[in-house]
Scaffold this active site. Structure first.
Site, PDB file in Angstrom:
ATOM      1  N   LEU A 147       0.812  -1.208   0.000  1.00  0.00           N
ATOM      2  CA  LEU A 147       0.000   0.000   0.000  1.00  0.00           C
ATOM      3  C   LEU A 147       0.848   1.262   0.000  1.00  0.00           C
ATOM      4  O   LEU A 147       1.692   1.458   0.884  1.00  0.00           O
ATOM      5  CB  LEU A 147      -0.934  -0.015   1.218  1.00  0.00           C
ATOM      6  CG  LEU A 147      -1.899   1.169   1.334  1.00  0.00           C
ATOM      7  CD1 LEU A 147      -2.870   1.188   0.171  1.00  0.00           C
ATOM      8  CD2 LEU A 147      -2.647   1.092   2.667  1.00  0.00           C
ATOM      9  N   ASP A 148       0.627   2.111  -0.998  1.00  0.00           N
ATOM     10  CA  ASP A 148       1.280   3.421  -1.120  1.00  0.00           C
ATOM     11  C   ASP A 148       2.805   3.334  -1.172  1.00  0.00           C
ATOM     12  O   ASP A 148       3.498   4.282  -0.828  1.00  0.00           O
ATOM     13  CB  ASP A 148       0.866   4.355   0.037  1.00  0.00           C
ATOM     14  CG  ASP A 148      -0.604   4.730  -0.039  1.00  0.00           C
ATOM     15  OD1 ASP A 148      -1.151   4.750  -1.153  1.00  0.00           O
ATOM     16  OD2 ASP A 148      -1.204   4.979   1.023  1.00  0.00           O
TER      17      ASP A 148
END
Length: 276
Positions: free
Chosen positions: A219-220
């Site tokens: 994530l990210d």
């Protein structure tokens, strides 16, 4: 686009072959991470009369010239606009900015659809004459992703998450088969979750930023394409921070999408080389 382990003769092989076929090289960008055993990246833009009819022959000759050098390569037509699906939630600033830039001819893309997990933005999208699909994400997230895959698979060249407030599953990323570009505020990881601007105000931040990156299962943490910041002060309110953040997000996402559309971004592991 050419990339692989750096070695002598790559630029010569490409430019010599193009010259042999009567192509005029308009621009040539190259970068090596290290001349001794590093990674090499090259973007060559050229004009070749009758390209469509001669493409197959040129591709065969490029394979013949570059495969011995163990280079991967891709030939794309600049006049072909990339097809994109834009995923959105309730926030409209990035979505409408991309549609506006496309309509003005600033982005070499065609938005084939907007996919929204809320119905709120249907009226705002309607003037752009783009198909709008409301796919709610409830408890059965897998069912929503199956519907999204039915819409985009085989119909787009990439996907943009224009402040789409859902986490895409690993199964979705594996099956969609195209790159996905995301935009988020650069407060991560210090201000993750809800209310980042409120907490940034409380901490007295002096810079507000945004990051556009390719989406991975981490994530990210995918390869970064573009970033930017804007200064803020103690006198600014939370609303000022939100407005400044939205402005930065629009600019950063538009640049990242534009560079991707023009084949200016090379992925290198979890990093990128961007010929802007």
């Amino acid at each position: 686009m050419v990339q692989g382990e750096d070695r002598p003769g790559i630029v010569s092989a490409v430019s010599g072959l193009l010259s042999e076929h009567g192509a005029n090289i308009v621009s040539l960008d190259q970068h090596s991470t290290d001349p001794a055993g590093g990674r090499f990246f090259q973007r060559t833009e050229f004009h070749l009369p009758g390209f469509a009819a001669r493409r197959a022959e040129l591709e065969a000759r490029l394979a013949e010239a570059l495969e011995p050098l163990r280079m991967s390569w891709r030939l794309s037509e600049a006049s072909r606009r990339k097809r994109v699906a834009i995923f959105a939630s309730r926030m409209d600033h990035c979505l409408l900015d991309l549609l506006w830039r496309e309509r003005r001819g600033e982005l070499s893309m065609t938005t084939t659809m907007v996919v929204d997990n809320h119905p709120d933005l249907a009226d705002a999208v309607r003037p752009f004459d783009v198909p709008y699909f409301h796919v709610p994400v409830g408890k059965d997230k897998a069912d929503a992703e199956r519907r999204q895959l039915e819409l985009v698979r085989g119909n787009v060249d990439f996907v943009v998450l224009a402040r789409y407030m859902q986490i895409l599953s690993g199964d979705f990323l594996e099956q969609v088969g195209v790159p996905i570009i995301n935009i988020h505020h650069s407060f991560l990881p210090a201000f993750m979750g809800a209310g980042p601007y409120q907490r940034a105000k409380e901490r007295g931040v002096k810079l507000i930023g945004a990051t556009a990156h390719y989406v991975t299962e981490d994530l990210d943490e995918g390869p970064i394409i573009e970033q930017d910041v804007a200064r803020v002060s103690h006198a600014d309110t939370v609303a000022d921070h939100v407005r400044t953040g939205a402005d930065v997000e629009r600019r950063v996402l538009a640049r990242a999408v534009g560079w991707h559309c023009e084949d200016r971004v090379f992925r290198d592991g979890n990093s990128t080389v961007v010929f802007g």
